[in-house]
Scaffold this active site. Structure first.
Site, PDB file in Angstrom:
ATOM      1  N   HIS A 248      43.063  39.772  39.054  1.00 15.88           N
ATOM      2  CA  HIS A 248      44.343  39.556  38.376  1.00 15.88           C
ATOM      3  C   HIS A 248      45.505  40.114  39.190  1.00 15.88           C
ATOM      4  CE1 HIS A 248      42.821  38.152  34.341  1.00 15.88           C
ATOM      5  NE2 HIS A 248      41.717  38.431  35.018  1.00 15.88           N
TER       6      HIS A 248
ATOM      7  N   ASP B  46      50.612  39.482  32.516  1.00 11.80           N
ATOM      8  CA  ASP B  46      49.340  38.763  32.488  1.00 11.80           C
ATOM      9  C   ASP B  46      49.134  38.227  31.070  1.00 11.80           C
ATOM     10  OD1 ASP B  46      46.508  38.196  32.510  1.00 11.80           O
ATOM     11  OD2 ASP B  46      46.355  39.524  34.254  1.00 11.80           O
TER      12      ASP B  46
ATOM     13  N   HIS C 203      42.366  24.927  22.768  1.00 12.72           N
ATOM     14  CA  HIS C 203      41.735  24.072  21.755  1.00 12.72           C
ATOM     15  C   HIS C 203      40.917  24.927  20.793  1.00 12.72           C
ATOM     16  CE1 HIS C 203      42.959  20.133  23.047  1.00 12.72           C
ATOM     17  NE2 HIS C 203      42.449  20.274  24.264  1.00 12.72           N
TER      18      HIS C 203
ATOM     19  N   SER D  71      34.680  40.336  42.513  1.00  9.81           N
ATOM     20  CA  SER D  71      34.849  41.773  42.326  1.00  9.81           C
ATOM     21  C   SER D  71      34.152  42.320  41.087  1.00  9.81           C
ATOM     22  CB  SER D  71      36.342  42.094  42.245  1.00  9.81           C
ATOM     23  OG  SER D  71      36.885  41.530  41.075  1.00  9.81           O
TER      24      SER D  71
ATOM     25  N   TRP E  38      38.409  32.157  39.746  1.00  9.17           N
ATOM     26  CA  TRP E  38      39.508  31.208  39.965  1.00  9.17           C
ATOM     27  C   TRP E  38      40.227  31.449  41.284  1.00  9.17           C
ATOM     28  CZ3 TRP E  38      40.626  26.583  39.579  1.00  9.17           C
ATOM     29  CH2 TRP E  38      41.925  26.081  39.642  1.00  9.17           C
TER      30      TRP E  38
ATOM     31  N   SER F 294      38.912  32.726  44.085  1.00  8.16           N
ATOM     32  CA  SER F 294      38.046  32.239  45.165  1.00  8.16           C
ATOM     33  C   SER F 294      38.052  30.715  45.214  1.00  8.16           C
ATOM     34  CB  SER F 294      36.614  32.750  44.975  1.00  8.16           C
ATOM     35  OG  SER F 294      36.594  34.157  45.131  1.00  8.16           O
TER      36      SER F 294
END
Ligand code: UDX
Length: 458
Positions: A26, A117, A150, A283, A356, A358
């Site tokens: 993040h 975030d 959703h 990580s 995400w 990577s």
């Protein structure tokens, strides 16, 4: 321990605070977003937690580092009880963030806006109390956010009653291709709740950013835009990598582990183009000995070189003497400069857990991927890698969740030697080009960043 704080203020202009969830996956995208905004003339500070800075190698460049407490300054609270940690973070983090904004105001660097975030929606309440606007930042893919939305809106229930799900804005998905908090009903319900809470007050956010690119997820973005004003601003990768202008020692800027930079580079420099399999599970994921053994055997038995990142905490799951016995063809490191590695000509295949970041890095640097998702958003990213963008393969997983060494070896071969591998490489280069264009002046992501900067300046 090395925390280097450099102030490179643009000079009294708008001051933005950027608050990521305190983990590598993040911090990387949000720090990079901060740097991009700085390059457009905005003063930016990155907010991280006291505990993280104790082990962090930080070269945040022009972005100032500011600290808050998550109530876990000695780092022991997260272990074993994530629910209690998240609760404490919300309470103590809110107060600490409020204090920080006040302190900055009193010291002549008032904060004009907070980008937080999306996993920390309480930060928007703090921004409101302090009288400043707030922007939510999705660090995961737009597809994943759409699925979660959703679920939040009640259009998807858990356990999912069907084999496949058809949801607006998304391709048809097998249940196993949903994020693991939704595909497995009893799996970490506290985290499921945590990720869903990102939508609780999203309609009050002044901006919603997503670390993606319009062309990569256009249907998903177009659909999500009907419910919230989401703007793609990705990929948040230093542009010199995307532009193939790699310079030494330049990457995201904050690392929770020390990188084995020189060893990786020297070793890769001796290898032919496209001859190395790069393996990394990010990580957080912990594979366990059985999965590690299959990977180890596959790498040992396939006729390719390999560079494998095994974090220190995972080393005891490696087969005994593996690194010594395979020294001729492989290199095992604890952490590496992943962008530099993926940019290296020697790398021909990326065995990834499909985090995400990577995934975006593989796409942006044009490297075909062998998708081995472990949990959270990764199964959805893996589906997109194989079927939507067609830049990788998903090997078969057995009933115990393990990919056999045979499957892995065949997939490596397919990617590095087969006709399908050639097509994947061609597709990867096509995406790379589109991604690069989105970051150029006037490109889709660049335009959204510019618009934000213009709005900040009023
Ligand atoms: C977590 C989740 O696992 C992921 O699914 C989610 O999308 C984001 O949060 P993580 O597991 O860390 O992230 O994976 P990923 O998103 O890929 O981020 C890892 C980052 O660490 C990447 O930016 C990568 O470049 C970097 N990295 C990885 C290194 O710098 N060196 C390494 O050796 C390995």
């Amino acid at each position: 321990k090395m925390v280097e704080m450099e102030t490179g203020f643009n000079g009294g202009g708008t001051h933005l605070l950027v608050l990521p969830y305190p983990s590598q996956g993040h911090i990387n995208p949000m720090l990079q977003f901060a740097k991009r905004l700085f390059s457009k003339g905005v003063d930016v500070s990155l907010v991280t937690t006291v505990f993280l800075t104790k082990s962090m190698v930080a070269q945040t460049g022009p972005v100032t580092l500011e600290l808050i407490s998550d109530g876990d300054d000695d780092g022991k609270g997260r272990v074993g009880n994530i629910e209690a940690y998240l609760d404490r973070f919300k309470k103590i983090g809110s107060q600490s963030l409020r204090d920080l904004i006040e302190k900055l105001g009193n010291s002549g660097r008032p904060v004009d806006c907070l980008v937080y975030d999306s996993f920390l929606p309480w930060a928007l309440d703090v921004a409101r109390e302090c009288g400043i606007p707030g922007g939510s930042f999705f660090t995961q893919s737009c597809a994943v956010e759409t699925i979660y939305y959703h679920f939040y809106a009640g259009r998807l229930t858990v356990p999912v009653p069907f084999q496949t799900v058809s949801l607006a804005g998304l391709p048809e998905l097998q249940v196993s291709e949903l994020p693991s908090f939704l595909s497995k009903p009893d799996y970490l319900p506290a985290i499921r709740e945590f990720v869903i809470e990102q939508f609780l007050n999203i309609e009050k956010a002044d901006w919603v950013f997503c670390n993606t690119v319009q062309q990569l997820e256009s249907e998903e973005l177009n659909w999500l835009k009907t419910t919230m004003p989401v703007k793609p601003v990705g990929p948040t990768i230093p542009s010199w990598y995307v532009d193939q202008r790699v310079e030494d020692d330049q990457d995201y800027g904050v690392s929770l582990w020390k990188k084995d930079r020189a060893t990786c580079k020297e070793w890769l420099d001796t290898k032919d183009d496209g001859s190395v399999v790069y393996v990394s599970f990010g990580s957080v994921a912990s594979l366990g000995a059985a999965k590690m053994e299959e990977i180890a055997s596959a790498l040992q038995e396939s006729d390719k070189y390999f560079l494998w990142v095994v974090r220190e905490s995972e080393e005891n799951n490696l087969p005994e003497n593996f690194a010594e016995e395979t020294r001729e063809k492989g290199l095992v490191v604890r952490w590496c400069p992943q962008l530099e590695v993926l940019s290296h000509k020697a790398v021909g295949c990326f065995v990834t857990h499909c985090g995400w970041n990577s995934t975006l890095e593989g796409l942006s640097l044009g490297v075909p991927m062998l998708a081995c998702p472990q949990w959270t958003d990764q199964p959805t990213n893996a589906k997109y890698i194989e079927e939507v963008w067609q830049v990788g393969v998903r090997p078969k997983v057995d009933d115990t969740g393990i990919v056999s060494r045979e499957e892995l070896k065949n997939s490596i071969k397919e990617i590095m030697e087969g006709e399908r591998g050639w097509v994947m490489k061609k597709n990867a280069l096509k995406w790379r080009k589109l991604i690069r264009e989105s970051l150029e002046e006037g490109g889709s992501s660049d335009k959204n960043v510019e618009e934000f900067v213009a709005a900040l300046r009023g």
